[in-house]
Design a protein around this motif. Sequence first.
Motif, PDB file in Angstrom:
ATOM      1  N   SER A 164       0.832  -1.208   0.000  1.00 43.40           N
ATOM      2  CA  SER A 164       0.000   0.000   0.000  1.00 43.40           C
ATOM      3  C   SER A 164       0.865   1.255   0.000  1.00 43.40           C
ATOM      4  N   PHE A 165       1.941   1.243   0.769  1.00 42.32           N
ATOM      5  CA  PHE A 165       2.831   2.404   0.787  1.00 42.32           C
ATOM      6  C   PHE A 165       3.586   2.546  -0.536  1.00 42.32           C
ATOM      7  N   THR A 166       3.920   1.427  -1.186  1.00 42.92           N
ATOM      8  CA  THR A 166       4.539   1.499  -2.512  1.00 42.92           C
ATOM      9  C   THR A 166       3.602   2.184  -3.495  1.00 42.92           C
ATOM     10  N   ALA A 167       2.330   1.763  -3.502  1.00 37.83           N
ATOM     11  CA  ALA A 167       1.345   2.359  -4.410  1.00 37.83           C
ATOM     12  C   ALA A 167       1.100   3.826  -4.075  1.00 37.83           C
ATOM     13  N   LEU A 168       1.075   4.147  -2.783  1.00 35.80           N
ATOM     14  CA  LEU A 168       0.903   5.541  -2.368  1.00 35.80           C
ATOM     15  C   LEU A 168       2.060   6.398  -2.866  1.00 35.80           C
ATOM     16  N   GLY A 169       3.277   5.877  -2.744  1.00 33.78           N
ATOM     17  CA  GLY A 169       4.452   6.593  -3.243  1.00 33.78           C
ATOM     18  C   GLY A 169       4.390   6.801  -4.748  1.00 33.78           C
ATOM     19  N   LEU A 170       3.908   5.786  -5.460  1.00 33.60           N
ATOM     20  CA  LEU A 170       3.776   5.876  -6.919  1.00 33.60           C
ATOM     21  C   LEU A 170       2.821   7.008  -7.303  1.00 33.60           C
ATOM     22  N   VAL A 171       1.673   7.066  -6.636  1.00 35.18           N
ATOM     23  CA  VAL A 171       0.666   8.091  -6.956  1.00 35.18           C
ATOM     24  C   VAL A 171       1.176   9.484  -6.585  1.00 35.18           C
ATOM     25  N   CYS A 320      -5.377   3.250  -9.248  1.00 39.67           N
ATOM     26  CA  CYS A 320      -5.968   1.903  -9.292  1.00 39.67           C
ATOM     27  C   CYS A 320      -5.174   0.931  -8.429  1.00 39.67           C
ATOM     28  N   GLU A 321      -3.855   0.983  -8.570  1.00 38.35           N
ATOM     29  CA  GLU A 321      -3.006   0.080  -7.787  1.00 38.35           C
ATOM     30  C   GLU A 321      -3.110   0.391  -6.300  1.00 38.35           C
ATOM     31  N   LEU A 322      -3.226   1.672  -5.957  1.00 36.35           N
ATOM     32  CA  LEU A 322      -3.367   2.064  -4.547  1.00 36.35           C
ATOM     33  C   LEU A 322      -4.690   1.560  -3.979  1.00 36.35           C
ATOM     34  N   ILE A 323      -5.780   1.745  -4.721  1.00 35.30           N
ATOM     35  CA  ILE A 323      -7.099   1.322  -4.248  1.00 35.30           C
ATOM     36  C   ILE A 323      -7.140  -0.189  -4.029  1.00 35.30           C
TER      37      ILE A 323
END
Length: 496
Positions: A164-171, A320-323
């Motif tokens: 989740s933190f990886t996806a958050l960082g991406l966004v 999308c990845e974060l959600i």
Amino acid sequence: MNKLQRLLQNKILILTVCAAGIGGTFQYGYNISIINAPTSHIQRFMNETWLERTGAPLDGNVILLLWSFTVSAYPLGGLTGAIAAGPMAIVLGRKTSLLFNNMFVIIAAVLSGFSRMAKSFEMIIVSRFFTGLNAGISMNVQPMYLAESAPKKLRGAVALTSASFTALGLVLGQVVGLRELLGAENSWPLLLASNVVPALIQLVALPWFPESPRYLLIDRGDKDSCVCALQKLRGHCDLSAELEEMLAEQAATEGQRAKKPWELFQNRAVRWQLLSIVVLSSAMQLCGNDSMYFYAAYVFQEAGIPQEKIPYVVIGTGSCELITSVTCNMIIDYAGRRPLLLGGYSFMAGWAIVFMVALSQQARVSWMPYLSMVCIFAYILSFGIGPAGVTGVLPTEVFDQMSRPAAYMICGSLLWFNLFLVGTAFPFIVKSLAHFCYVPFFLVCICTALYVGFFLPETKGKSFLEISEEFKKRNFKTHTRAFPYKGPEEIKSTVL
């Protein structure tokens, strides 16, 4: 008592997750995405710097080569970090390794932030190596730290926050890279140096939270510190059952030392565990999810979205990845690991076929670009619901305390090597297979789904010793215990 109520009662655990994640796997996603926005600005800076040094501009192919070195420095640093993560986690501990790891981001931020002032594009290349080094360490140590700190019933959800933190960082990297913020030509050094902010937050926050209780008891043999850490993480709950389980694992590994990666390959007792993490860690990068981002801008343009609006739409892919990673975080301890992996790779295989058909018909059928857009979002959603997060949880669950750091070294090395491999090979795959470039990824998804369906046992709700015992049966085809650990009465007498 439902899961939300249990989480609210574990405020320290939640804050520990946030403190570990913001300077941990968040940096991996953030530093992957922030390099995309200033690509043309940095290439122009390279040419201008060389022209000022020598009086002659760089050839276009040389600029492309220098940019390739800049991009490749990140996975090279990540591979180095993955190899260093195991010894660091053993010698320094899980929490201290995460804290020490911020030093590499600070070095990277200084180099990239002052590169234009120093008129040195070499500083950018070196800074990307240090950024990758930080990401390689955090991708291995953070899930290990969180899974070892979490109670059994929440272990999957807590460890999965790494994804989740990886996806958050991406966004957030995509958002900060917009030209209205730090994506403009005059602010790209600040954009590349902005990764120092999460590092500083972690340096301030993480020291207030405890070390992994399992590390303190099993690796250090410090029972008092272990109990103190458990009390901080669990509050006033009854700790006797959890402490008994840890003491059982300590007894099982008594007299052993931390394993080296090559020793795992020689050890028949971990044969199926090792094969499972090799298959799943390789599939994580070879499934083609990252390549969907390669196609995103092209497909959105073909669908009629104006060029200047495409960066805003691309943010939707990261969202999308974060959600889905957050959704997976909420259901993993109910649904289990196998269904999420099996469903994720199966859906990805199906959408890969639809995507290739849509690409091949895009010039002939007016609505095909919209189907291609749907495929991109659906593929990323399928990846996020299972493979993105569950893969990082499994090494903690299927290996004992002495083998876990070495297992993460193997996983991390495969992840970064395959990231480099796909990034290098994908342009040639596209050139050779054109619209059918997703055939290799389709085969990877199908083979991985079959492996999960036939060979990977479920680990939901089981203790580490129970999981080890189940793999023991597979490795030796017997029904003996995985370890000669003490029985409950013996452990109670030890505790007393």
